[in-house]
Every structure is written in C-alpha cells, then in structure tokens.
Design a protein around this motif. Structure first.
Motif, PDB file in Angstrom:
ATOM      1  N   LEU A 177      -0.505  45.575 -53.286  1.00  0.00           N
ATOM      2  CA  LEU A 177      -1.521  45.626 -54.345  1.00  0.00           C
ATOM      3  C   LEU A 177      -2.128  47.026 -54.464  1.00  0.00           C
ATOM      4  N   ALA A 178      -2.296  47.704 -53.333  1.00  0.00           N
ATOM      5  CA  ALA A 178      -2.834  49.064 -53.360  1.00  0.00           C
ATOM      6  C   ALA A 178      -1.890  50.003 -54.110  1.00  0.00           C
ATOM      7  N   LEU A 179      -0.587  49.840 -53.903  1.00  0.00           N
ATOM      8  CA  LEU A 179       0.376  50.675 -54.617  1.00  0.00           C
ATOM      9  C   LEU A 179       0.318  50.450 -56.122  1.00  0.00           C
ATOM     10  N   VAL A 180       0.250  49.179 -56.519  1.00  0.00           N
ATOM     11  CA  VAL A 180       0.226  48.867 -57.951  1.00  0.00           C
ATOM     12  C   VAL A 180      -1.032  49.428 -58.612  1.00  0.00           C
ATOM     13  N   PHE A 181      -2.184  49.171 -58.011  1.00  0.00           N
ATOM     14  CA  PHE A 181      -3.431  49.607 -58.635  1.00  0.00           C
ATOM     15  C   PHE A 181      -3.648  51.112 -58.503  1.00  0.00           C
ATOM     16  N   SER A 182      -3.064  51.725 -57.480  1.00  0.00           N
ATOM     17  CA  SER A 182      -3.156  53.179 -57.399  1.00  0.00           C
ATOM     18  C   SER A 182      -2.396  53.829 -58.553  1.00  0.00           C
ATOM     19  N   LEU A 183      -1.263  53.244 -58.928  1.00  0.00           N
ATOM     20  CA  LEU A 183      -0.530  53.750 -60.093  1.00  0.00           C
ATOM     21  C   LEU A 183      -1.365  53.620 -61.360  1.00  0.00           C
ATOM     22  N   LEU A 184      -1.989  52.463 -61.531  1.00  0.00           N
ATOM     23  CA  LEU A 184      -2.813  52.240 -62.718  1.00  0.00           C
ATOM     24  C   LEU A 184      -3.996  53.203 -62.774  1.00  0.00           C
ATOM     25  N   PHE A 185      -4.707  53.345 -61.670  1.00  0.00           N
ATOM     26  CA  PHE A 185      -5.893  54.207 -61.657  1.00  0.00           C
ATOM     27  C   PHE A 185      -5.514  55.685 -61.754  1.00  0.00           C
ATOM     28  N   PHE A 186      -4.377  56.053 -61.194  1.00  0.00           N
ATOM     29  CA  PHE A 186      -3.947  57.452 -61.279  1.00  0.00           C
ATOM     30  C   PHE A 186      -3.661  57.839 -62.728  1.00  0.00           C
ATOM     31  N   ILE A 187      -2.984  56.972 -63.447  1.00  0.00           N
ATOM     32  CA  ILE A 187      -2.683  57.269 -64.856  1.00  0.00           C
ATOM     33  C   ILE A 187      -3.959  57.276 -65.683  1.00  0.00           C
ATOM     34  N   ALA A 188      -4.860  56.324 -65.422  1.00  0.00           N
ATOM     35  CA  ALA A 188      -6.104  56.277 -66.192  1.00  0.00           C
ATOM     36  C   ALA A 188      -6.971  57.498 -65.925  1.00  0.00           C
ATOM     37  N   TYR A 189      -7.036  57.949 -64.672  1.00  0.00           N
ATOM     38  CA  TYR A 189      -7.888  59.086 -64.330  1.00  0.00           C
ATOM     39  C   TYR A 189      -7.325  60.393 -64.886  1.00  0.00           C
ATOM     40  N   ASN A 190      -6.002  60.520 -64.896  1.00  0.00           N
ATOM     41  CA  ASN A 190      -5.355  61.753 -65.363  1.00  0.00           C
ATOM     42  C   ASN A 190      -4.752  61.584 -66.755  1.00  0.00           C
ATOM     43  N   TRP A 191      -5.377  60.757 -67.557  1.00  0.00           N
ATOM     44  CA  TRP A 191      -4.828  60.444 -68.882  1.00  0.00           C
ATOM     45  C   TRP A 191      -4.652  61.709 -69.736  1.00  0.00           C
ATOM     46  N   ASP A 192      -5.647  62.567 -69.742  1.00  0.00           N
ATOM     47  CA  ASP A 192      -5.582  63.769 -70.588  1.00  0.00           C
ATOM     48  C   ASP A 192      -4.692  64.851 -69.991  1.00  0.00           C
ATOM     49  N   GLY A 248       1.344  64.137 -69.772  1.00  0.00           N
ATOM     50  CA  GLY A 248       2.010  63.884 -71.046  1.00  0.00           C
ATOM     51  C   GLY A 248       2.494  62.450 -71.128  1.00  0.00           C
ATOM     52  N   ARG A 249       2.828  62.048 -72.340  1.00  0.00           N
ATOM     53  CA  ARG A 249       3.235  60.655 -72.517  1.00  0.00           C
ATOM     54  C   ARG A 249       4.531  60.347 -71.773  1.00  0.00           C
ATOM     55  N   PHE A 250       5.452  61.322 -71.743  1.00  0.00           N
ATOM     56  CA  PHE A 250       6.701  61.071 -71.042  1.00  0.00           C
ATOM     57  C   PHE A 250       6.482  60.973 -69.529  1.00  0.00           C
ATOM     58  N   ALA A 251       5.557  61.743 -69.002  1.00  0.00           N
ATOM     59  CA  ALA A 251       5.249  61.662 -67.577  1.00  0.00           C
ATOM     60  C   ALA A 251       4.651  60.301 -67.231  1.00  0.00           C
ATOM     61  N   LYS A 252       3.767  59.808 -68.089  1.00  0.00           N
ATOM     62  CA  LYS A 252       3.157  58.498 -67.844  1.00  0.00           C
ATOM     63  C   LYS A 252       4.211  57.398 -67.845  1.00  0.00           C
ATOM     64  N   PHE A 253       5.062  57.420 -68.888  1.00  0.00           N
ATOM     65  CA  PHE A 253       6.088  56.385 -68.969  1.00  0.00           C
ATOM     66  C   PHE A 253       7.077  56.499 -67.818  1.00  0.00           C
ATOM     67  N   ALA A 254       7.407  57.726 -67.445  1.00  0.00           N
ATOM     68  CA  ALA A 254       8.366  57.913 -66.355  1.00  0.00           C
ATOM     69  C   ALA A 254       7.823  57.356 -65.049  1.00  0.00           C
ATOM     70  N   ALA A 300       0.797  47.796 -71.508  1.00  0.00           N
ATOM     71  CA  ALA A 300      -0.516  48.325 -71.869  1.00  0.00           C
ATOM     72  C   ALA A 300      -0.434  49.818 -72.187  1.00  0.00           C
ATOM     73  N   LEU A 301       0.356  50.544 -71.429  1.00  0.00           N
ATOM     74  CA  LEU A 301       0.529  51.979 -71.678  1.00  0.00           C
ATOM     75  C   LEU A 301       1.185  52.217 -73.029  1.00  0.00           C
ATOM     76  N   PHE A 302       2.166  51.420 -73.374  1.00  0.00           N
ATOM     77  CA  PHE A 302       2.838  51.561 -74.662  1.00  0.00           C
ATOM     78  C   PHE A 302       1.868  51.316 -75.815  1.00  0.00           C
ATOM     79  N   GLY A 303       1.080  50.248 -75.686  1.00  0.00           N
ATOM     80  CA  GLY A 303       0.122  49.940 -76.752  1.00  0.00           C
ATOM     81  C   GLY A 303      -0.967  50.982 -76.880  1.00  0.00           C
ATOM     82  N   GLN A 304      -1.417  51.525 -75.755  1.00  0.00           N
ATOM     83  CA  GLN A 304      -2.480  52.529 -75.793  1.00  0.00           C
ATOM     84  C   GLN A 304      -1.961  53.876 -76.280  1.00  0.00           C
ATOM     85  N   THR A 305      -0.725  54.207 -75.978  1.00  0.00           N
ATOM     86  CA  THR A 305      -0.178  55.507 -76.367  1.00  0.00           C
ATOM     87  C   THR A 305       0.164  55.567 -77.843  1.00  0.00           C
ATOM     88  N   TYR A 306       0.804  54.535 -78.355  1.00  0.00           N
ATOM     89  CA  TYR A 306       1.275  54.568 -79.739  1.00  0.00           C
ATOM     90  C   TYR A 306       0.360  53.815 -80.701  1.00  0.00           C
TER      91      TYR A 306
END
Length: 328
Positions: A56-71, A74-80, A119-125
């Motif tokens: 669970l820590a791995l999954v949520f760390s991925l989510l929080f890392f992308i949310a914190y570094n959203w700006d 890049g979109r390709f880095a997030k999807f990758a 969620a990332l797809f919907g938020q990005t596009y």
C-alpha cells in the motif's frame, strides 16, 4: 497469525466459567491448547502485515509523488511512471502466481495502479467525463484480474467501485428513474438489490469455492445491504407519500433471511447482531414518528430511552443464548 476456530475456545471457556481453572493456570492452558499465539504465529502475522503495508505504501507513494510534482513532470513522464508500475505489478503476478500471497498482492497493486492511470488520463486531457464513469470503467477493466486472482479482498474492491459508481451516477442524473421512484429512493433500492444479490451469490459460491469462505468479506456486503434495507424502512416511516407496505416488505424479507440463514444454516453472531440492530433502529423510528406527533412533553423521550434499553438487553441475552447453544 492464523485465526483460531471459535469452537476450539468453547471447552476452555466453559472450564474457566465453572472455576475449574485458577487464574494462574489460564496462561498455561492457553499455551497447551494452542489458543495463545506462539512466536511462529506472531512472526507470520507480522510478515503478512508488513507485506501489505509495504504494498500500500508503494501504491500511495506513486500517487502522492505525481500529485506533489504535477507541475514539474511532463505528461509523458507521469504516464510512463504509472504504466511501468502497472506493468511491473502484472509481471510480479506472472512470477509469483503460485505464491499464496505475493501473486494476489501483485494483482491488487496493479488494480489500484490502473485506477490511478484512469484518473491521470482524465485529469490530463480533461475529457469531460462524469465521475461515475471513472469508477465504473475502473471496475470494468479490473474484472478480468479480479476473476483471475480469486482473492476476496479484490472482489470487495470491485463491489465498492460499483457501489460508488451507482451513487455518483444518481448524483449526476437524479431524474433517471423519476417515473418509478424519487431519485434518492431509487438509489437506495438499487444499492439494496445489488448488495443483497451479491451477498446471496457469495454465500452460494462459497459452498464450492473455498477461497470465498472469509467471514469479514460477507459481513461487509451484509452491512451494505442492511444499511440500504434499513433506510428503506425509514423512508416508509417518515415519508407520508411512500408506499409503506413495499418498503417494510423489503426490509422484513432481508432481516428474516439474515436471521434464518445465519442462525440455522451458517451461524454467525455478527450477522445476527446486525439484524438485531436493524430491528431496534426501525422500532425506535416507528415510536419516534408516532410519539412526537401525539406527546408534547418529555415523556416520549423517556419511553424511547426505556425501549432502547429493553430491546438492547433482550438482543444481548438472545445473542448470548445463541452463543452458548452453538459454541460460537
């Protein structure tokens, strides 16, 4: 730490209640009968707990890392990042599919990662899709993994996603079934039927599929269906334009089925206690609706309080009697 069969505790509890064992002898008796977890069982429990917490820590760390570094990403880095995580989880299942825990855990991680990807797809596009579509598509896409995993936890996640989809759908399209029911009432009926059918199917399949025989999963589904059934009874009580007979019939059928099945077919005190709680809540709702319309002083509150005490005591005594009869 493997759970102990409740029936194994009954003889020892009977000896303790009769005073055949002194307080000093109880720890030794627990250790001799295997009811007290030894070092190996504690080690197994801690290993499983740390394994799940780490996943669970791995999954949520991925989510929080992308949310914190959203700006900054890049979109390709997030999807990758998310796609690599999902692919790695699926690869982990392929490698450890014969392991009793790691394979199922890998599919759970992949299922949650797929939700993050949607969620990332919907938020990005900014597709303009309604929120209910995210959860419905999520449930639809992880269905093959859910069937493959044969894991109760993943099935509960799937059922939760469908429940959320229904709730969010009715918040978006409130008048879909307006020709039959009020929108909120239609949602309660849908949730009641869906969870009641899910509970019935679960119990039927559990007779042939051993991996479905987990008490906590059936209890979660029963609570969801029971809350919806109790809300239907409340609606029949407090809404003057409601069809009281239909609402009470649905509630009575569910409570009667719960009491009958989990009392005589597969005894479960949790289910029986839930049915008793629902009965107490509906009786108090009936009293509240009738007393407050006829009594202006505080006597109605006193009568309701005494009724709650009386019904709760009667339910506790009955549950204790069932506990002793069935050695639960």
């Amino acid at each position: 730490m493997q759970p102990t069969d409740p029936s194994d505790r009954a003889p020892l509890l009977e000896l303790i209640e009769r005073g055949a064992l002194s307080p000093e002898q109880i720890p030794a008796a627990l250790e001799l009968t295997g009811l007290y977890p030894d070092r190996l069982r504690w080690r197994h429990f801690i290993e499983q707990l740390l394994l799940w917490l780490g996943a669970l820590a791995l999954v949520f760390s991925l989510l929080f890392f992308i949310a914190y570094n959203w700006d900054n990403l890049g979109r390709f880095a997030k999807f990758a990042m998310v796609e690599v995580f999902v692919a790695a989880s699926v690869a982990g299942y392929c490698k450890w599919q014969r392991h009793p825990v790691l394979g199922k855990l890998s599919l759970c991680m992949a299922s949650i990662g797929l939700g993050i990807l949607l969620a990332l797809f919907g938020q990005t596009y900014q597709t303009g899709a309604d929120p209910w579509q995210l959860f419905f598509n999520w449930a639809l896409l992880i269905l093959p993994w859910t069937l493959l995993a044969r894991f109760p936890s993943l099935w509960i996640v799937w059922l939760v996603l469908l429940n959320l989809s229904a709730i969010l759908y009715f918040k978006t399209f409130r008048n879909t079934f307006s020709f039959l029911f009020h929108s909120d009432l239609a949602l309660i009926w849908i949730l009641f039927f869906f969870n009641a059918i899910a509970l019935a199917c679960w119990e039927v399949l559990a007779k042939t599929l051993a991996w479905l025989r987990t008490a906590w999963a059936t209890r979660i589904i029963a609570v969801a269906a029971g809350v919806a059934a109790t809300c239907l009874a409340f609606y029949g009580i407090f809404e003057r334009d409601a069809n009281v007979i239909i609402h009470f019939a649905a509630w009575l059928v569910y409570v009667a089925a719960l009491l009958g099945y989990y009392r005589y077919q597969r005894p479960d005190l949790f289910m029986l206690a839930g049915a008793c709680l629902s009965v107490i809540a509906v009786v108090i709702a009936l009293m509240t609706d009738n007393l407050f319309s006829t009594l202006d002083d505080g006597s109605g509150l006193l009568l309701i309080a005494l009724t709650i005490i009386g019904l709760s005591t009667a339910a506790a005594m009955w549950l204790r009697k069932v506990h002793k009869e069935l050695d639960l």
